[in-house]
Motif scaffolding. Structure first.
Motif, PDB file in Angstrom:
ATOM      1  N   PHE A  80     -26.808 -38.984   1.147  1.00  0.00           N
ATOM      2  CA  PHE A  80     -27.926 -39.486   1.938  1.00  0.00           C
ATOM      3  C   PHE A  80     -27.872 -41.006   2.066  1.00  0.00           C
ATOM      4  CE2 PHE A  80     -32.449 -40.603   2.616  1.00  0.00           C
ATOM      5  CZ  PHE A  80     -32.617 -39.942   3.820  1.00  0.00           C
ATOM      6  N   SER A  81     -27.553 -41.666   0.941  1.00  0.00           N
ATOM      7  CA  SER A  81     -27.516 -43.131   1.013  1.00  0.00           C
ATOM      8  C   SER A  81     -26.389 -43.591   1.941  1.00  0.00           C
ATOM      9  CB  SER A  81     -27.350 -43.740  -0.380  1.00  0.00           C
ATOM     10  OG  SER A  81     -26.076 -43.439  -0.903  1.00  0.00           O
ATOM     11  N   SER A  82     -25.321 -42.788   2.058  1.00  0.00           N
ATOM     12  CA  SER A  82     -24.241 -43.181   2.964  1.00  0.00           C
ATOM     13  C   SER A  82     -24.762 -43.248   4.401  1.00  0.00           C
ATOM     14  CB  SER A  82     -23.061 -42.209   2.860  1.00  0.00           C
ATOM     15  OG  SER A  82     -23.340 -40.991   3.519  1.00  0.00           O
ATOM     16  N   LEU A  83     -25.690 -42.352   4.738  1.00  0.00           N
ATOM     17  CA  LEU A  83     -26.274 -42.388   6.087  1.00  0.00           C
ATOM     18  C   LEU A  83     -27.090 -43.665   6.286  1.00  0.00           C
ATOM     19  CD1 LEU A  83     -27.409 -38.662   6.414  1.00  0.00           C
ATOM     20  CD2 LEU A  83     -25.528 -39.761   7.616  1.00  0.00           C
ATOM     21  N   LEU A  84     -27.843 -44.042   5.246  1.00  0.00           N
ATOM     22  CA  LEU A  84     -28.646 -45.273   5.348  1.00  0.00           C
ATOM     23  C   LEU A  84     -27.733 -46.487   5.497  1.00  0.00           C
ATOM     24  CD1 LEU A  84     -31.400 -44.585   2.664  1.00  0.00           C
ATOM     25  CD2 LEU A  84     -31.433 -44.106   5.117  1.00  0.00           C
ATOM     26  N   HIS A  85     -26.634 -46.494   4.731  1.00  0.00           N
ATOM     27  CA  HIS A  85     -25.700 -47.615   4.832  1.00  0.00           C
ATOM     28  C   HIS A  85     -25.174 -47.747   6.267  1.00  0.00           C
ATOM     29  CE1 HIS A  85     -24.738 -47.145   0.275  1.00  0.00           C
ATOM     30  NE2 HIS A  85     -25.865 -47.783   0.486  1.00  0.00           N
ATOM     31  N   ALA A  86     -24.914 -46.605   6.898  1.00  0.00           N
ATOM     32  CA  ALA A  86     -24.388 -46.639   8.262  1.00  0.00           C
ATOM     33  C   ALA A  86     -25.368 -47.339   9.201  1.00  0.00           C
ATOM     34  CB  ALA A  86     -24.095 -45.220   8.745  1.00  0.00           C
ATOM     35  N   PHE A  87     -26.660 -47.073   9.001  1.00  0.00           N
ATOM     36  CA  PHE A  87     -27.661 -47.731   9.857  1.00  0.00           C
ATOM     37  C   PHE A  87     -27.723 -49.228   9.579  1.00  0.00           C
ATOM     38  CE2 PHE A  87     -29.105 -43.444  10.667  1.00  0.00           C
ATOM     39  CZ  PHE A  87     -29.440 -43.529  12.008  1.00  0.00           C
ATOM     40  N   TYR A  88     -27.557 -49.611   8.310  1.00  0.00           N
ATOM     41  CA  TYR A  88     -27.538 -51.029   7.966  1.00  0.00           C
ATOM     42  C   TYR A  88     -26.374 -51.725   8.672  1.00  0.00           C
ATOM     43  CZ  TYR A  88     -27.406 -55.215   4.990  1.00  0.00           C
ATOM     44  OH  TYR A  88     -27.409 -56.505   4.525  1.00  0.00           O
ATOM     45  N   LEU A  89     -25.251 -51.009   8.776  1.00  0.00           N
ATOM     46  CA  LEU A  89     -24.068 -51.610   9.401  1.00  0.00           C
ATOM     47  C   LEU A  89     -24.278 -51.896  10.885  1.00  0.00           C
ATOM     48  CD1 LEU A  89     -20.999 -49.805   7.780  1.00  0.00           C
ATOM     49  CD2 LEU A  89     -21.865 -52.100   7.343  1.00  0.00           C
ATOM     50  N   ILE A  90     -25.219 -51.194  11.522  1.00  0.00           N
ATOM     51  CA  ILE A  90     -25.482 -51.446  12.949  1.00  0.00           C
ATOM     52  C   ILE A  90     -25.830 -52.918  13.162  1.00  0.00           C
ATOM     53  CG2 ILE A  90     -27.061 -50.961  14.867  1.00  0.00           C
ATOM     54  CD1 ILE A  90     -27.168 -48.117  14.002  1.00  0.00           C
ATOM     55  N   LEU A  91     -26.538 -53.475  12.187  1.00  0.00           N
ATOM     56  CA  LEU A  91     -26.909 -54.888  12.259  1.00  0.00           C
ATOM     57  C   LEU A  91     -25.671 -55.756  12.446  1.00  0.00           C
ATOM     58  CD1 LEU A  91     -29.330 -56.823  11.911  1.00  0.00           C
ATOM     59  CD2 LEU A  91     -28.817 -56.876   9.468  1.00  0.00           C
ATOM     60  N   PHE A  92     -24.577 -55.406  11.723  1.00  0.00           N
ATOM     61  CA  PHE A  92     -23.379 -56.244  11.729  1.00  0.00           C
ATOM     62  C   PHE A  92     -22.370 -55.823  12.786  1.00  0.00           C
ATOM     63  CE2 PHE A  92     -25.213 -56.490   7.558  1.00  0.00           C
ATOM     64  CZ  PHE A  92     -25.259 -57.849   7.353  1.00  0.00           C
ATOM     65  N   PHE A  93     -22.369 -54.556  13.136  1.00  0.00           N
ATOM     66  CA  PHE A  93     -21.403 -54.075  14.118  1.00  0.00           C
ATOM     67  C   PHE A  93     -21.943 -54.246  15.539  1.00  0.00           C
ATOM     68  CE2 PHE A  93     -17.868 -51.555  12.156  1.00  0.00           C
ATOM     69  CZ  PHE A  93     -18.141 -51.890  10.848  1.00  0.00           C
ATOM     70  N   THR A  94     -23.275 -54.285  15.686  1.00  0.00           N
ATOM     71  CA  THR A  94     -23.857 -54.276  17.029  1.00  0.00           C
ATOM     72  C   THR A  94     -24.728 -55.499  17.305  1.00  0.00           C
ATOM     73  OG1 THR A  94     -23.918 -51.881  16.892  1.00  0.00           O
ATOM     74  CG2 THR A  94     -25.177 -52.899  18.653  1.00  0.00           C
ATOM     75  N   VAL A  95     -25.788 -55.668  16.525  1.00  0.00           N
ATOM     76  CA  VAL A  95     -26.770 -56.708  16.833  1.00  0.00           C
ATOM     77  C   VAL A  95     -26.126 -58.097  16.829  1.00  0.00           C
ATOM     78  CG1 VAL A  95     -28.950 -57.745  16.150  1.00  0.00           C
ATOM     79  CG2 VAL A  95     -28.604 -55.281  15.882  1.00  0.00           C
TER      80      VAL A  95
END
Lengths: 305, 460
Positions: A80-95
């Motif tokens: 489950f935490s791996s899914l949360l980490h993926a969303f955190y990465l959006i900040l660095f990969f996208t925003v």
């Protein structure tokens, strides 16, 4: 296109036949590609869905376990935490990349045609031709205790901040994220530059005549004109963030602990290290659904009005 | 910009008319696949030839080409074995198929299940391989060649499997008897600097040497923990405090075996204490094995808890500048314990088309020629050297032999707890990284590892 205007003969049967031929002729040409798509994309997806309901080591006999693998995705803290980490990465990969790319592209527009502009474009695009795996390895060196990052910090008197970035529990995921920023900024800049090139120069001229400064021009002309391109950037990079694997696997393998565990690496571990194909497939299916759920609304948002 | 799209453009027509049928086809085929009552993998029953009965030992003169699945780190050693084998049997060819070490375990089972399986391999998940019918039952060959009579029983026991437990029953992994010494490698120059004149005789004495090193600004322990290889030291501590037998019981899935014991807790606490005292480099969680080799040969630390396979890699640049002694017992005068694995034992794939020739190779492994290749590559063969005690003098090869003999004399060989189950192999490195960062306490770590192990054993 010339549409269903009645033919000179006007017989309904003939018209229908031609319509039929026209409708299916296209599919005939698409058939080879569709066959490949079916065999190498669609069929494996179906298999993954099937596997996700089984307990299977990938080789021997399997047992039907119903939704157990799916409940595990949401109850197992590591998955489950791996899914949360993926969303955190959006900040660095996208925003971050899209923001940086917007700024860079606007600045580069002024330099278009000049040597410095070409140089800047080449340098910016360079990360894009380096495979993520190679970038992962290179960055582990830069992030190491005596790597470039820490050397730079020490050189400017910030030595107290120096640390083994990828081994630090609080900073590892952010450090991995910046590798993603480095990788996708170039791509976004290129896409946005191409978009800016398409914007009619007279719009800028008109804005200037109306007294708009660079920032006003950016907000009133560049940003709306790039709506499509921004949509593409955001979509590609969000998928890259949610489905990231190569960079993380090479840089940290999900460590320290499970601090940088992302779904891609977790799926790999479950399938190939733990030999639990069912659990791996369930997580992969959930990940795919999440990607669709996130990306689909964005398509609507960025569609041209 | 062109905004108006013709209402009956082809894309639109196809889109509207076909969306529904396509979705229906997709849903139907999905249901059909799911409803097909057999689950994946259930039909892989080619176990007919996994237990040969009529075997032929006179195959040395018949040309055949064998494949041995090798890990990159062992390539030099295994090529040596292959060369010696081919020198003895010129009609036979033995080729290596080399895989990167970190992929070895994940690739091997899939390769063994494929039609292009290698003939010979050293599976790390022996129980899984036997359960899935990937390995050949070697009992008939054992009878024909008489391995049980000429090879020590303790060397063959780790290759026997019965009802999901290792240690007795049918033979699946066989050959001669040689293995690595997993112990304490030390930098001779730094050891002299901190005044280490004799082999530490207990954990406390080892601790004292490391404390002294730390005080004089020398990093006591070189290690890599991005890949969880502090696990070598952790395993040595577990073996010391639990005793080799109790640790092996877990790896062999002996009913009732558990890690949740006061002794395992004590081992974990000792490791935690050393972490807190700063015996490791601060970035050990970011270091991988290759980098740790570089640090050890670069004189960046005193001790390196590793196995003697490292000599194959680091001897090139560091020859003569380092030595090794076995992990000291928990208490002075106590029993030695340490991990090893029989590096002269291999399995034959159930899918192999040259089982008789492959068995001839396993028989070759029981010969002195094969033992010599092992010793030349940093492994120890069971010899009559056991009278000597470990010391800081002598060549590296001598130190490896005496260290190995000292553990053998105490019946102290055990195995890596990671080998208990693939899931433990994934979990342990994470827990060790947490321990290094102070994010998990020893009691919780032992409980987590035990839970992972119990869960994995239950599945079998």
């Amino acid at each position: 296109m010339p549409s269903t205007r009645p033919t000179r003969e006007g017989t309904a049967a003939r018209g229908r036949r031609r319509l039929w031929a026209r409708r299916w002729a296209g599919w005939l040409f698409a058939l080879p590609a569709l066959a490949f798509y079916g065999i190498f994309n669609f069929y494996p997806v179906l298999l993954s869905i099937q596997y996700s309901f089984y307990d299977w080591d990938g080789i021997g006999a399997s047992t039907w376990v119903g939704l157990k693998n799916y409940t595990e995705v949401f109850t197992d803290s590591e998955q489950f935490s791996s899914l949360l980490h993926a969303f955190y990465l959006i900040l660095f990969f996208t925003v971050l990349p899209v923001t940086l790319a917007l700024i860079t592209a606007s600045v580069l527009r002024q330099l278009q045609g000049r040597f410095t502009g070409a140089l800047a474009r080449t340098l910016l695009f360079l990360p894009q031709i380096i495979p993520g795996a190679a970038a992962g390895v290179a960055w582990t060196w830069m992030y190491s205790a005596n790597g470039v990052v820490n050397q730079t910090l020490r050189a400017v008197g910030l030595g107290s901040l120096a640390r083994a970035w990828l081994a630090d529990f609080d900073w590892a995921l952010t450090a991995v994220g910046f590798i993603g920023t480095w990788l996708s900024t170039g791509l976004c800049t290129m896409l946005l530059l191409a978009g800016i090139g398409k914007i009619d120069n007279s719009l800028y001229e008109a804005a200037r005549i109306d007294g708009a400064g660079p920032i006003r021009q950016f907000l009133a002309v560049t940003l709306p004109g790039l709506r499509n391109e921004i949509g593409v950037c955001v979509t590609i990079t969000i998928i890259a963030a949610l489905a990231s694997f190569d960079v993380v696997y090479l840089a940290t393998q999900g460590g320290p602990g499970t601090q940088t565990m992302v779904p891609g690496v977790a799926v790999y571990n479950l399938a190939f290290s733990d030999s639990r194909l069912g659990a791996a497939s369930a997580l992969a299916v959930v990940l795919a659904l999440i990607v669709i759920a996130v990306v689909a609304p964005l398509q609507r948002l960025f569609r041209e009005k | 910009m062109p905004k108006q799209q013709h209402p009956t453009s082809p894309a639109r027509i196809v889109g509207r008319r076909l969306r529904a049928p396509l979705a229906a086809v997709a849903a139907a085929s999905a249901l059909a696949t799911l409803a097909a009552c057999s689950g994946p993998g259930s039909g892989s029953g080619s176990s007919a030839d996994a237990t040969p009965t009529a075997v032929n030992t006179a195959v040395g003169g018949t040309p055949a080409t064998l494949t041995l699945f090798s890990g990159a780190g062992l390539e030099k050693y295994e090529q040596g074995l292959a060369d010696a084998f081919m020198a003895k049997y010129p009609k036979l060819k033995l080729k290596l198929r080399v895989e990167a070490d970190n992929n070895y375990n994940t690739v091997l089972p899939r390769l063994l299940a494929s039609d292009s399986a290698p003939d010979i391999a050293a599976p790390n998940d022996l129980l899984g391989g036997v359960k899935d019918g990937l390995l050949t039952n070697l009992d008939a060959y054992d009878k024909a060649y008489g391995w049980s009579k000429k090879v020590p029983a303790s060397a063959l026991a780790p290759g026997r499997v019965s009802k999901g437990v290792i240690g007795s029953g049918a033979l699946y992994l066989a050959g001669g008897s040689a293995g690595p010494l997993t112990g304490v490698f030390y930098n001779k120059e730094l050891a002299a600097k901190v005044g280490m004149k004799t082999v530490p005789a207990s954990i406390a004495e080892l601790d004292a040497v490391m404390a002294k090193a730390k005080k004089s600004g020398i990093t006591p322990i070189v290690a890599s923990n991005q890949d969880g290889l502090i696990g070598h030291l952790y395993n040595l501590l577990l073996g010391d405090y639990m005793g080799a037998q109790k640790l092996s019981d877990i790896v062999y899935h002996k009913p009732g075996a558990t890690l949740d014991t006061p002794e395992a807790l004590k081992a974990t606490k000792t490791l935690q204490k050393w972490i807190k005292k700063g015996y490791f480099a601060s970035d050990v969680n970011a270091i991988n094995q290759e980098a740790s080799y570089g640090q050890f040969t670069g004189g960046k630390g005193l001790f390196f808890f590793q196995g003697s396979w490292i000599t194959q890699t680091i001897d090139k640049t560091f020859k003569g500048k380092y030595g090794v002694f076995p992990m000291p017992p928990a208490e002075k005068g106590g029993k030695y314990a340490g991990m090893t694995s029989n590096t002269l034992a291999y399995s034959i794939a159930a899918h192999s088309k040259h089982k008789d020739a492959a068995a001839l190779f396993l028989n070759f492994l029981t010969t002195p020629e094969a033992a010599k290749v092992a010793v030349d590559n940093g492994y120890a063969a069971v010899t009559s050297d056991s009278g000597k005690t470990p010391s800081l003098s002598g060549t590296l090869t001598e130190q490896i032999q005496t260290g190995y003999a000292a553990i053998a004399a105490d019946n102290g060989f055990d195995s890596w707890i990671q080998n208990a189950a693939p899931a433990v192999n994934t979990k342990l490195p994470q827990q060790l990284q947490l321990l290094v960062s102070g994010k998990v306490e020893p009691a919780a770590m032992v409980k987590t590892l035990q839970a992972t192990y119990a869960d994995a054993v239950k599945d079998n």
